[in-house]
Design an enzyme around this catalytic site. Structure first.
Site, PDB file in Angstrom:
ATOM      1  N   ASP A   4      -1.283  24.410 110.180  1.00 38.13           N
ATOM      2  CA  ASP A   4      -2.162  25.571 110.250  1.00 38.13           C
ATOM      3  C   ASP A   4      -2.445  25.855 111.720  1.00 38.13           C
ATOM      4  OD1 ASP A   4      -4.325  27.331 110.228  1.00 38.13           O
ATOM      5  OD2 ASP A   4      -5.134  26.486 108.373  1.00 38.13           O
ATOM      6  N   HIS A   5      -1.899  26.948 112.196  1.00 35.45           N
ATOM      7  CA  HIS A   5      -1.981  27.236 113.633  1.00 35.45           C
ATOM      8  C   HIS A   5      -3.391  27.638 114.062  1.00 35.45           C
ATOM      9  CE1 HIS A   5      -0.246  27.578 117.463  1.00 35.45           C
ATOM     10  NE2 HIS A   5       0.809  28.312 117.200  1.00 35.45           N
ATOM     11  N   ARG A   6      -4.285  27.859 113.108  1.00 36.66           N
ATOM     12  CA  ARG A   6      -5.667  28.149 113.499  1.00 36.66           C
ATOM     13  C   ARG A   6      -6.294  26.913 114.129  1.00 36.66           C
ATOM     14  NH1 ARG A   6      -8.280  29.966 107.990  1.00 36.66           N
ATOM     15  NH2 ARG A   6      -7.019  28.187 107.357  1.00 36.66           N
ATOM     16  N   PRO A  43      -2.127  30.826 108.594  1.00 36.42           N
ATOM     17  CA  PRO A  43      -1.053  31.195 109.527  1.00 36.42           C
ATOM     18  C   PRO A  43      -0.311  29.925 109.909  1.00 36.42           C
ATOM     19  CG  PRO A  43      -3.209  31.337 110.591  1.00 36.42           C
ATOM     20  CD  PRO A  43      -3.451  30.818 109.213  1.00 36.42           C
TER      21      PRO A  43
END
Ligand code: CAO
Length: 475
Positions: free
Chosen positions: A445-447, A271
């Protein structure tokens, strides 16, 4: 043996479905799990997989038509298990010797309530099929089985998939084609996934959570869940373009195929968000030009400077020099500093890695970059030259453009994108000044990385470009 496929039970109170697309034609070879039909109810769109290996013999439905649950929608001439049932001397195990329909009956109790016709041996079904007007005349001497599309696949039901995740009995479940594709791609049996949506509909998150639970459980394979390196981009059924004009087909090169697969993996598993900023490189560019005039060593380019800045930024912001291990729910922080550089070659995009970036000065980095880009363009690159990158730089500034959104290269968590620097008016102290401004971005990577971290990271990179002395103090 010719096998009739019927439209299976689709859920409570659903007795028919619209055929969105017939994904096969008469004469096509199909394998177990190949999508053969796309159907739509008011609840969901389903892609229906084949449960046998064979050749499509007859199609009883067309796109746009409505089909009733239980209706025969196509006939497939089986090419493996069926022939083994007819050959007495061919070696076979118990499962292979069962007619498809018998497997349907034995496969799961959910079928038992659907009426006894589904559990009768195929020979006993013959008269009924003739009565229903199925075109048996085209295969008068052949035995026909009747298969509910939700029947278990002979091979898939018994054998673990390639990644070691066992696939159990199969039934048609409500899920969008993209969800089914993801499940197939990461080796998850969609029939095993518990849908959390309305009417048990399976979402992409359900598939991912299921994969995670399998990988975390007993007997889980050692490979990390987030690195299905063998993932391949799903094939999308194309229209017949020749209806609209002349077309030409060329085989994909290895580079293009690898790019397609890797980009699909990146896009479907990370994401990502892109943060933009701008750096005033007026002074840096003057310095770069004067250094290049004075020295005969490798030419210092914008990318070489960016390599140096990025090494310092990775030290200052360690979460950018990391990978996510979802299998163990850990973050892997790296204490080495290798940077991948996207290189535009006539074979396509290649991303060789410059190693030990933190221990080299800009001139050495310019030299390394020159060498590795030349190797990539001259086809002298080795597989290990692409391995071990911590973060990637994609500099399109030598070509042009004002901005783009690069895709994070898994298992990295960020990529620095650079566009072409150009003269811009900058308003400062009540006056406009002409300055050389370079647009930069970081996709992340927004995680693992929060938006505020990304903004701080990119601001720091911009400040280091505007004031390289920062590298001496903070790099
Ligand atoms: N803004 C303005 N000028 C730039 C610039 C930028 N962002 N980046 C490079 N330039 C300049 C260079 O300084 C050089 O100018 P001079 O001749 O005056 O010194 C000129 O453009 C050509 O640079 P270069 O491309 O040869 O050198 P580089 O080291 O900066 O870049 C490389 C090397 C390999 C990154 C580049 O050649 C390349 O292949 N870029 C394409 C990357 C790509 O395809 N990315 C997309 C991947 S998908 O995300």
């Amino acid at each position: 043996m010719a096998t009739e496929f019927i439209l299976p039970e689709l859920g409570e109170n659903i007795d028919s479905a619209d055929v969105v697309e017939v994904l096969v034609s008469v004469g096509d070879q199909v394998k177990v799990d190949d999508p053969i039909l796309e159907i739509e109810t008011d609840k969901a769109t389903f892609e229906v997989p084949s449960t046998v290996n064979g050749v499509i013999k007859e199609l009883m439905v067309e796109a746009g038509e409505s089909a009733k649950v239980g209706q025969v929608v196509m006939v497939v001439e089986e090419t493996d298990s069926a022939s083994s049932t007819e050959s007495d001397d061919a070696p076979k195990d118990d499962s292979d010797s069962e007619p498809a329909q018998q497997k349907t009956a034995e496969s799961g109790s959910q079928e038992e309530s659907e009426g006894e016709s589904e559990s009768e041996p195929s020979s006993e079904k013959e008269p009924e099929k003739r009565e229903t007007g199925v075109a048996l005349s085209e295969a008068p001497t052949e035995q026909r089985g009747k298969v509910d599309l939700s029947a278990p696949a002979e091979s898939a039901a018994e054998e673990p998939s390639s990644n070691g995740i066992s696939s159990g009995p199969r039934e048609l479940v409500p899920a969008a084609p993209s969800t089914r594709r993801l499940a197939r791609e990461i080796g998850v049996d969609i029939n095993q996934v518990k849908g959390t949506g309305p009417q048990g509909r399976i979402s992409i998150d359900d598939v991912k959570n299921h994969a995670k639970s399998l990988l975390g459980g007993a007997g889980a394979p050692a490979a990390p869940a987030a690195a299905p390196a063998q993932a391949t981009a799903p094939a999308v059924k194309l229209p017949d373009f020749s209806k609209f004009g002349e077309v030409r087909r060329e085989k994909m090169s290895n580079v293009r195929r690898a790019t397609a697969n890797q980009m699909h993996l990146n896009w479907s598993t990370i994401p990502m968000v892109t943060q933009f900023d701008k750096a005033d490189i007026t002074d840096l560019e003057k310095l770069r030009k004067s250094l290049n005039q004075k020295s005969s060593g490798a030419k210092i380019t914008v990318t070489a400077i960016l390599l140096k800045v990025l090494a310092s930024a990775l030290k200052k912001f360690p979460q950018f020099n990391a990978s996510i291990d979802m299998q163990n729910e850990e973050v892997v922080y790296k204490d080495y500093f290798n940077v991948g550089v996207a290189v535009d070659t006539d074979r396509g995009l290649l991303v060789p890695v410059v190693r030990g970036v933190d221990g080299k000065n800009v001139r050495e980095l310019a030299n390394d970059l020159d060498e590795i880009a030349e190797k990539a363009r001259g086809k002298k690159i080795r597989p290990e030259d692409f391995q071990g990158s911590c973060m990637t730089i994609s500099n399109l500034g030598g070509i042009g453009g004002t901005g783009f959104t690069p895709i994070v290269n898994s298992p990295e968590v960020a990529i620095l994108g650079v566009s072409r620097a150009s003269m811009e008016p900058v308003y400062r102290d009540d006056t406009f000044y002409a300055r050389l401004i370079m647009p930069l971005c970081v996709s992340y990577d927004h995680r693992l990385i929060d938006g505020a971290d990304a903004a701080r990271f990119l601001r720091w990179v911009c400040q280091a470009l505007e004031n390289p002395a920062l590298l001496a103090f903070e790099g």
